[in-house]
Write a protein that holds these residues in place. Structure first.
Motif, PDB file in Angstrom:
ATOM      1  N   GLN A  10       0.840  -1.193   0.000  1.00 19.54           N
ATOM      2  CA  GLN A  10       0.000   0.000   0.000  1.00 19.54           C
ATOM      3  C   GLN A  10       0.878   1.248   0.000  1.00 19.54           C
ATOM      4  O   GLN A  10       1.994   1.235   0.506  1.00 19.54           O
ATOM      5  N   TRP A  11       0.358   2.313  -0.590  1.00 18.85           N
ATOM      6  CA  TRP A  11       1.058   3.600  -0.602  1.00 18.85           C
ATOM      7  C   TRP A  11       0.588   4.452   0.569  1.00 18.85           C
ATOM      8  O   TRP A  11      -0.584   4.442   0.928  1.00 18.85           O
ATOM      9  N   PHE A 282       9.229  -0.296  -9.520  1.00 18.54           N
ATOM     10  CA  PHE A 282       9.546   0.823 -10.384  1.00 18.54           C
ATOM     11  C   PHE A 282       8.447   1.866 -10.431  1.00 18.54           C
ATOM     12  O   PHE A 282       7.272   1.549 -10.391  1.00 18.54           O
ATOM     13  N   GLN A 283       8.863   3.094 -10.531  1.00 22.17           N
ATOM     14  CA  GLN A 283       7.987   4.133 -11.011  1.00 22.17           C
ATOM     15  C   GLN A 283       8.860   5.004 -11.893  1.00 22.17           C
ATOM     16  O   GLN A 283       9.937   5.386 -11.503  1.00 22.17           O
ATOM     17  N   LEU A 290       4.270   8.627 -15.576  1.00 24.43           N
ATOM     18  CA  LEU A 290       3.520   7.449 -15.178  1.00 24.43           C
ATOM     19  C   LEU A 290       3.368   7.379 -13.667  1.00 24.43           C
ATOM     20  O   LEU A 290       4.169   7.942 -12.928  1.00 24.43           O
ATOM     21  N   GLU A 291       2.336   6.662 -13.228  1.00 23.44           N
ATOM     22  CA  GLU A 291       2.204   6.352 -11.806  1.00 23.44           C
ATOM     23  C   GLU A 291       2.439   4.860 -11.579  1.00 23.44           C
ATOM     24  O   GLU A 291       2.175   4.324 -10.509  1.00 23.44           O
ATOM     25  N   THR A 292       2.991   4.181 -12.575  1.00 26.03           N
ATOM     26  CA  THR A 292       3.159   2.735 -12.558  1.00 26.03           C
ATOM     27  C   THR A 292       4.047   2.243 -11.424  1.00 26.03           C
ATOM     28  O   THR A 292       5.075   2.833 -11.128  1.00 26.03           O
ATOM     29  N   ALA A 293       3.646   1.129 -10.793  1.00 25.59           N
ATOM     30  CA  ALA A 293       4.495   0.416  -9.845  1.00 25.59           C
ATOM     31  C   ALA A 293       4.363  -1.071 -10.149  1.00 25.59           C
ATOM     32  O   ALA A 293       3.248  -1.605 -10.187  1.00 25.59           O
ATOM     33  N   ILE A 305       1.557  -6.415 -10.979  1.00 30.23           N
ATOM     34  CA  ILE A 305       1.177  -5.004 -10.894  1.00 30.23           C
ATOM     35  C   ILE A 305       0.855  -4.651  -9.442  1.00 30.23           C
ATOM     36  O   ILE A 305       0.064  -5.332  -8.785  1.00 30.23           O
ATOM     37  N   LEU A 306       1.480  -3.575  -8.952  1.00 36.34           N
ATOM     38  CA  LEU A 306       1.243  -3.097  -7.595  1.00 36.34           C
ATOM     39  C   LEU A 306       0.324  -1.881  -7.620  1.00 36.34           C
ATOM     40  O   LEU A 306       0.061  -1.320  -8.685  1.00 36.34           O
ATOM     41  N   PRO A 307      -0.176  -1.442  -6.464  1.00 39.52           N
ATOM     42  CA  PRO A 307      -0.993  -0.220  -6.447  1.00 39.52           C
ATOM     43  C   PRO A 307      -0.244   0.951  -7.067  1.00 39.52           C
ATOM     44  O   PRO A 307       0.971   1.095  -6.902  1.00 39.52           O
ATOM     45  N   ALA A 308      -0.976   1.781  -7.798  1.00 38.49           N
ATOM     46  CA  ALA A 308      -0.362   2.911  -8.501  1.00 38.49           C
ATOM     47  C   ALA A 308       0.112   3.978  -7.515  1.00 38.49           C
ATOM     48  O   ALA A 308      -0.488   4.175  -6.456  1.00 38.49           O
TER      49      ALA A 308
END
Length: 347
Positions: A10-11, A282-283, A290-293, A305-308
């Motif tokens: 979680q972020w 990664f982000q 990007l907001e990719t993680a 794929i993790l939460p953005a």
């Protein structure tokens, strides 16, 4: 150690960075995170120096850097923080070395580098700092390797690197310093070389298969992962962001072939340090932010794929603290002061 489930990540939004900037250097020591230097909205290096306390979720301003700069090399020597080289307000490399005493709260000038340089890679062992490569005032890459003896306040030259470069990645494993990748001018270098501190000699390892700049290197157990990056240079008309993943077995001294299907799901420019025991999270940025993680699961041999990331951005600084990945600052339609942490469960 059991690998966490994707659902356990979680972020968390943390206290914002007091001074918006990009290209600051982060250092964790004594459970605190120090943000050192960086550039303002106009690309001018700053003298900002701040510390973040995870327990209090609070940033505190510290005495500013005596020399404003960005892209510095930093390392901790006990209760001291050493800041080496970088780019000054005149946009030129520096030879200045300064040391901050955490207990005294004061800066001191230390013995300068023999030549001004930016993009130096540093490692530290037994109160000695090893500084590899860099780019000088003539914009040429250095092959220098030198170590700093804190007790004598003196730099000593060691055997030069076989491949001159700057912006390389280096890390210490036992008595060996691994130096990977880097750049010569704007061109990527795929050299992989190791310096043995005991024998004071270099060994060339097999080149990283895919030549690219700004890739990330992550270690897990005896394996070294090289991920993502930017392909550019003499053979390529247009820069291209990559999904490439190369793996090197440090025990066997050989490359591990990973099929294309195990490459990163999203082509990324830059990655972040590992969240143990997952090798890479990664982000990054393509032509758009990007907001990719994403995370690679070593047991399943696949990406997940993790939460953005709550605040999409690029060029943020990152560091792992207490099993949380901190993403600090960066750019998203201007400089960002966002500080966010990707954590496992309640850590």
């Amino acid at each position: 150690m059991e690998v966490p489930n994707v659902k356990d990540f979680q972020w968390k939004r943390l206290a914002p960075l007091p001074s918006r900037r990009v290209y600051c250097s982060l250092l964790e020591t004594g459970g605190q995170v120090y943000a050192i230097g960086g550039c303002d909205d106009n690309g001018v290096p700053m003298d900002c120096f701040e510390v973040y306390s995870p327990e209090a979720d609070q940033w505190t301003a510290l005495p500013p850097l005596p020399t404003a700069r960005a892209g510095v090399a930093v390392t901790a020597l006990g209760k001291r923080i050493m800041v080496i080289g970088g780019v000054g307000t005149n946009q030129l490399p520096l030879k200045v070395v300064e040391m901050y005493n955490i207990d005294e709260g004061k800066w001191k000038k230390r013995s300068m580098l023999r030549e001004a340089a930016m993009g130096i890679s540093v490692t530290a062992k037994d109160y000695r700092v090893y500084a590899a490569g860099g780019m000088g005032l003539d914009l040429r890459p250095h092959s220098h390797l030198q170590h700093y003896d804190m007790l004598k306040d003196m730099w000593v030259s060691l055997a030069p690197m076989p491949t001159p470069r700057y912006a390389a990645t280096s890390f210490l494993r036992g008595s060996k310093i691994y130096v990977l990748g880097g750049r010569q001018s704007k061109y990527a270098v795929n050299a992989f070389e190791v310096f043995d501190i005991e024998t004071r000699s270099w060994t060339k390892f097999p080149n990283i298969p895919c030549k690219r700049a700004f890739s990330s290197f992550v270690t897990l157990d005896s394996h070294l992962y090289s991920l993502g990056g930017l392909r550019q240079g003499r053979l390529y008309r247009q820069p291209k962001f990559l999904r490439t993943m190369d793996v090197f077995d440090m025990e066997q001294g050989e490359l591990v072939t990973f099929p294309r299907k195990l490459w990163l799901p999203t082509a990324l420019l830059a990655g972040s340090p590992s969240l143990t025991p997952i090798p890479a999270i990664f982000q990054g940025n393509q032509p758009t932010v990007l907001e990719t993680a994403e995370a690679f699961h070593p047991g399943k041999n696949k990406w997940e794929i993790l939460p953005a990331m709550p605040t999409p951005r690029c060029a943020c600084s990152s560091i792992v603290v207490k099993n949380c990945l901190l993403a600090v600052g960066g750019v998203n339609q201007g400089l960002s002061d966002a500080v966010e942490a990707l954590c496992v469960s309640d850590s």
